[in-house]
Design a protein around this motif. Sequence first.
Motif, mmCIF file in Angstrom:
data_model
loop_
_atom_site.group_PDB
_atom_site.id
_atom_site.type_symbol
_atom_site.label_atom_id
_atom_site.label_comp_id
_atom_site.label_asym_id
_atom_site.label_seq_id
_atom_site.Cartn_x
_atom_site.Cartn_y
_atom_site.Cartn_z
ATOM 1 N N LEU A 36 36.805 30.581 42.142
ATOM 2 C CA LEU A 36 37.557 31.380 41.249
ATOM 3 C C LEU A 36 37.390 32.878 41.798
ATOM 4 C CD1 LEU A 36 39.259 31.982 38.551
ATOM 5 C CD2 LEU A 36 37.200 32.325 37.330
ATOM 6 N N GLN A 37 38.452 33.150 42.642
ATOM 7 C CA GLN A 37 38.366 34.328 43.191
ATOM 8 C C GLN A 37 39.118 35.512 42.904
ATOM 9 O OE1 GLN A 37 36.156 34.887 45.997
ATOM 10 N NE2 GLN A 37 35.505 32.592 45.427
ATOM 11 N N PRO A 38 38.853 36.712 42.575
ATOM 12 C CA PRO A 38 39.692 37.841 42.187
ATOM 13 C C PRO A 38 40.622 38.218 43.206
ATOM 14 C CG PRO A 38 37.316 38.595 42.469
ATOM 15 C CD PRO A 38 37.467 37.155 42.956
ATOM 16 N N THR A 39 41.742 38.369 42.756
ATOM 17 C CA THR A 39 42.703 38.781 43.859
ATOM 18 C C THR A 39 43.341 40.129 43.373
ATOM 19 O OG1 THR A 39 44.558 37.630 42.403
ATOM 20 C CG2 THR A 39 43.415 36.539 44.228
ATOM 21 N N GLY A 40 43.088 40.779 42.316
ATOM 22 C CA GLY A 40 43.588 42.141 41.836
ATOM 23 C C GLY A 40 43.051 42.328 40.492
ATOM 24 N N ASP A 41 43.339 43.338 39.856
ATOM 25 C CA ASP A 41 42.853 43.783 38.417
ATOM 26 C C ASP A 41 43.181 42.542 37.418
ATOM 27 O OD1 ASP A 41 41.705 45.843 39.390
ATOM 28 O OD2 ASP A 41 43.287 47.285 38.469
ATOM 29 N N ASN A 42 42.037 41.944 36.816
ATOM 30 C CA ASN A 42 42.379 40.911 36.017
ATOM 31 C C ASN A 42 43.422 39.903 36.479
ATOM 32 O OD1 ASN A 42 40.880 41.953 34.011
ATOM 33 N ND2 ASN A 42 42.456 43.311 33.253
ATOM 34 N N GLU A 43 43.292 39.413 37.703
ATOM 35 C CA GLU A 43 44.001 38.518 38.410
ATOM 36 C C GLU A 43 43.066 37.757 39.312
ATOM 37 O OE1 GLU A 43 47.522 40.070 40.243
ATOM 38 O OE2 GLU A 43 48.566 40.593 38.464
ATOM 39 N N TYR A 44 43.246 36.281 39.375
ATOM 40 C CA TYR A 44 42.267 35.386 40.092
ATOM 41 C C TYR A 44 43.157 34.468 40.618
ATOM 42 C CZ TYR A 44 38.951 38.004 37.112
ATOM 43 O OH TYR A 44 38.324 38.742 36.429
ATOM 44 N N GLN A 45 42.351 33.670 41.785
ATOM 45 C CA GLN A 45 42.900 32.340 42.509
ATOM 46 C C GLN A 45 42.057 31.610 42.091
ATOM 47 O OE1 GLN A 45 45.305 32.283 46.115
ATOM 48 N NE2 GLN A 45 44.489 30.367 46.584
ATOM 49 N N ALA A 46 42.369 30.312 41.717
ATOM 50 C CA ALA A 46 41.249 29.296 41.398
ATOM 51 C C ALA A 46 41.713 28.065 42.122
ATOM 52 C CB ALA A 46 41.177 28.750 39.895
ATOM 53 N N VAL A 47 40.688 27.262 42.439
ATOM 54 C CA VAL A 47 40.954 25.815 42.948
ATOM 55 C C VAL A 47 40.255 24.775 41.961
ATOM 56 C CG1 VAL A 47 40.480 24.189 44.760
ATOM 57 C CG2 VAL A 47 41.235 26.447 45.474
#
Length: 143
Positions: A36-47
């Motif tokens: 679970l990696q942050p990509t922006g403010d309150n946005e994430y990418q998960a696997v």
Amino acid sequence: MDISATYIFNAPAEKVWNTLMDPQALASCVPGCQSLQPTGDNEYQAVVNVGMGPIRGNFTAKVAISEANPYTSYHLSLSGNSSIGFGSGESRITLNEQDGKTTVTVESQAQAGGSIARVGQRMMESAARTLLDRFFTCLQEKV
């Protein structure tokens, strides 16, 4: 598919909120979460590795938190793709503190397609509810 659930935490809303907003706590509680990696403010990418019956695969998902009202409520949206299908959903999460305990209410709507959706609506709903319960049980222990 609509799913609603309520969970009681033996902690004040501020502590529950902070746990719900902690990416490390979330990643450790999402069943099958590999990252679970942050990509922006309150946005994430998960696997996340998801399986239903004999069908299993890794979903790459975008997760976003919006309409955040600290210690009270927020909106969560997600969409993911995998070789076994796709899924998307939205949830409204509300927190209500009373006598030092916090009730968290989750109201979700989700859709799925592809091979994973072929397992049937009833099995998908049961699996989604089980995953939700496992996630919040883990968070209750962390709080």
